[in-house]
Design a protein around this motif. Structure first.
Motif, PDB file in Angstrom:
ATOM      1  N   ILE A   1      45.686  41.228  97.748  1.00 39.91           N
ATOM      2  CA  ILE A   1      44.307  41.301  97.262  1.00 39.91           C
ATOM      3  C   ILE A   1      44.241  41.531  95.750  1.00 39.91           C
ATOM      4  CG2 ILE A   1      43.269  41.933  99.467  1.00 39.91           C
ATOM      5  CD1 ILE A   1      43.240  44.847  98.525  1.00 39.91           C
ATOM      6  N   HIS A   2      45.313  42.070  95.169  1.00 38.70           N
ATOM      7  CA  HIS A   2      45.374  42.245  93.713  1.00 38.70           C
ATOM      8  C   HIS A   2      46.817  42.080  93.262  1.00 38.70           C
ATOM      9  CE1 HIS A   2      41.283  43.768  93.417  1.00 38.70           C
ATOM     10  NE2 HIS A   2      41.543  44.636  94.360  1.00 38.70           N
ATOM     11  N   ASP A   3      47.021  41.267  92.239  1.00 38.39           N
ATOM     12  CA  ASP A   3      48.330  41.146  91.613  1.00 38.39           C
ATOM     13  C   ASP A   3      48.161  41.611  90.177  1.00 38.39           C
ATOM     14  OD1 ASP A   3      50.971  40.603  91.125  1.00 38.39           O
ATOM     15  OD2 ASP A   3      50.691  38.443  90.933  1.00 38.39           O
ATOM     16  N   LEU A   4      48.851  42.687  89.822  1.00 37.74           N
ATOM     17  CA  LEU A   4      48.670  43.307  88.515  1.00 37.74           C
ATOM     18  C   LEU A   4      50.000  43.308  87.754  1.00 37.74           C
ATOM     19  CD1 LEU A   4      46.711  46.296  90.032  1.00 37.74           C
ATOM     20  CD2 LEU A   4      45.701  44.321  88.899  1.00 37.74           C
TER      21      LEU A   4
ATOM     22  N   ARG B   1      41.636  49.385 107.745  1.00 33.85           N
ATOM     23  CA  ARG B   1      42.372  48.662 106.706  1.00 33.85           C
ATOM     24  C   ARG B   1      43.447  49.563 106.106  1.00 33.85           C
ATOM     25  NH1 ARG B   1      38.282  47.049 102.548  1.00 33.85           N
ATOM     26  NH2 ARG B   1      37.211  48.874 103.318  1.00 33.85           N
ATOM     27  N   ILE B   2      44.626  48.990 105.959  1.00 31.78           N
ATOM     28  CA  ILE B   2      45.741  49.687 105.338  1.00 31.78           C
ATOM     29  C   ILE B   2      46.050  48.950 104.036  1.00 31.78           C
ATOM     30  CG2 ILE B   2      48.152  50.414 105.568  1.00 31.78           C
ATOM     31  CD1 ILE B   2      47.756  50.137 108.632  1.00 31.78           C
ATOM     32  N   LEU B   3      46.247  49.704 102.970  1.00 34.64           N
ATOM     33  CA  LEU B   3      46.615  49.125 101.687  1.00 34.64           C
ATOM     34  C   LEU B   3      48.086  49.411 101.416  1.00 34.64           C
ATOM     35  CD1 LEU B   3      43.558  50.205  99.517  1.00 34.64           C
ATOM     36  CD2 LEU B   3      43.922  48.027 100.684  1.00 34.64           C
ATOM     37  N   LYS B   4      48.781  48.400 100.912  1.00 32.33           N
ATOM     38  CA  LYS B   4      50.192  48.544 100.552  1.00 32.33           C
ATOM     39  C   LYS B   4      50.318  48.283  99.062  1.00 32.33           C
ATOM     40  CE  LYS B   4      53.174  45.240 101.506  1.00 32.33           C
ATOM     41  NZ  LYS B   4      54.209  44.372 102.077  1.00 32.33           N
ATOM     42  N   TYR B   5      50.929  49.215  98.367  1.00 29.47           N
ATOM     43  CA  TYR B   5      51.159  49.104  96.936  1.00 29.47           C
ATOM     44  C   TYR B   5      52.644  48.856  96.707  1.00 29.47           C
ATOM     45  CZ  TYR B   5      46.566  51.304  96.545  1.00 29.47           C
ATOM     46  OH  TYR B   5      45.232  51.587  96.653  1.00 29.47           O
ATOM     47  N   ASP B   6      53.004  47.651  96.265  1.00 33.29           N
ATOM     48  CA  ASP B   6      54.381  47.335  95.891  1.00 33.29           C
ATOM     49  C   ASP B   6      54.475  47.504  94.379  1.00 33.29           C
ATOM     50  OD1 ASP B   6      55.518  46.663  98.411  1.00 33.29           O
ATOM     51  OD2 ASP B   6      54.381  44.797  98.356  1.00 33.29           O
ATOM     52  N   ILE B   7      55.301  48.452  93.973  1.00 31.66           N
ATOM     53  CA  ILE B   7      55.374  48.852  92.571  1.00 31.66           C
ATOM     54  C   ILE B   7      56.823  48.780  92.104  1.00 31.66           C
ATOM     55  CG2 ILE B   7      54.917  50.753  90.959  1.00 31.66           C
ATOM     56  CD1 ILE B   7      53.020  51.845  93.269  1.00 31.66           C
ATOM     57  N   LYS B   8      57.012  48.341  90.882  1.00 33.61           N
ATOM     58  CA  LYS B   8      58.336  48.401  90.256  1.00 33.61           C
ATOM     59  C   LYS B   8      58.252  49.457  89.173  1.00 33.61           C
ATOM     60  CE  LYS B   8      59.727  43.624  90.914  1.00 33.61           C
ATOM     61  NZ  LYS B   8      60.916  43.757  91.703  1.00 33.61           N
TER      62      LYS B   8
END
Length: 91
Positions: free
Chosen positions: A21-24, A41-48
């Motif tokens: 839903i968001h690419d930052l 709804r579950i949100l997943k944050y993939d972070i580097k």
């Protein structure tokens, strides 16, 4: 129907179940959403990032964090165990 905790965990970890839903890219973060049949709804944050003390460095390690949308409020970070228990209640 997911029969056990291993199947529930595999379902959560399967990237094909998530909609981006968001690419930052400026902050090396992608936010994805998983909507369950009951509307949860579950949100997943993939972070580097890498944290050293109070300083964060972008682009070093892959980190995944999860949050749940409750009405119009986004929860604090939740654990995989919490999500597995949540899936037990979904019909």
């Amino acid at each position: 129907m997911l029969k056990n905790n291993n199947e529930r965990k595999e379902f959560i970890l399967n990237d094909s179940n998530w909609k981006v839903i968001h690419d930052l890219p400026d902050i090396a973060t992608t936010i994805s959403q998983l909507e369950l049949p009951d509307g949860t709804r579950i949100l997943k944050y993939d972070i580097k990032e890498e944290r050293v003390g109070e300083t964060y460095y972008i682009g070093v390690h892959d980190i995944t964090r999860y949050r749940v949308v409750l009405s119009d409020h986004v929860s604090n970070e939740v654990s995989m165990s919490y999500l597995i228990d949540l899936l037990k209640k979904v019909k």
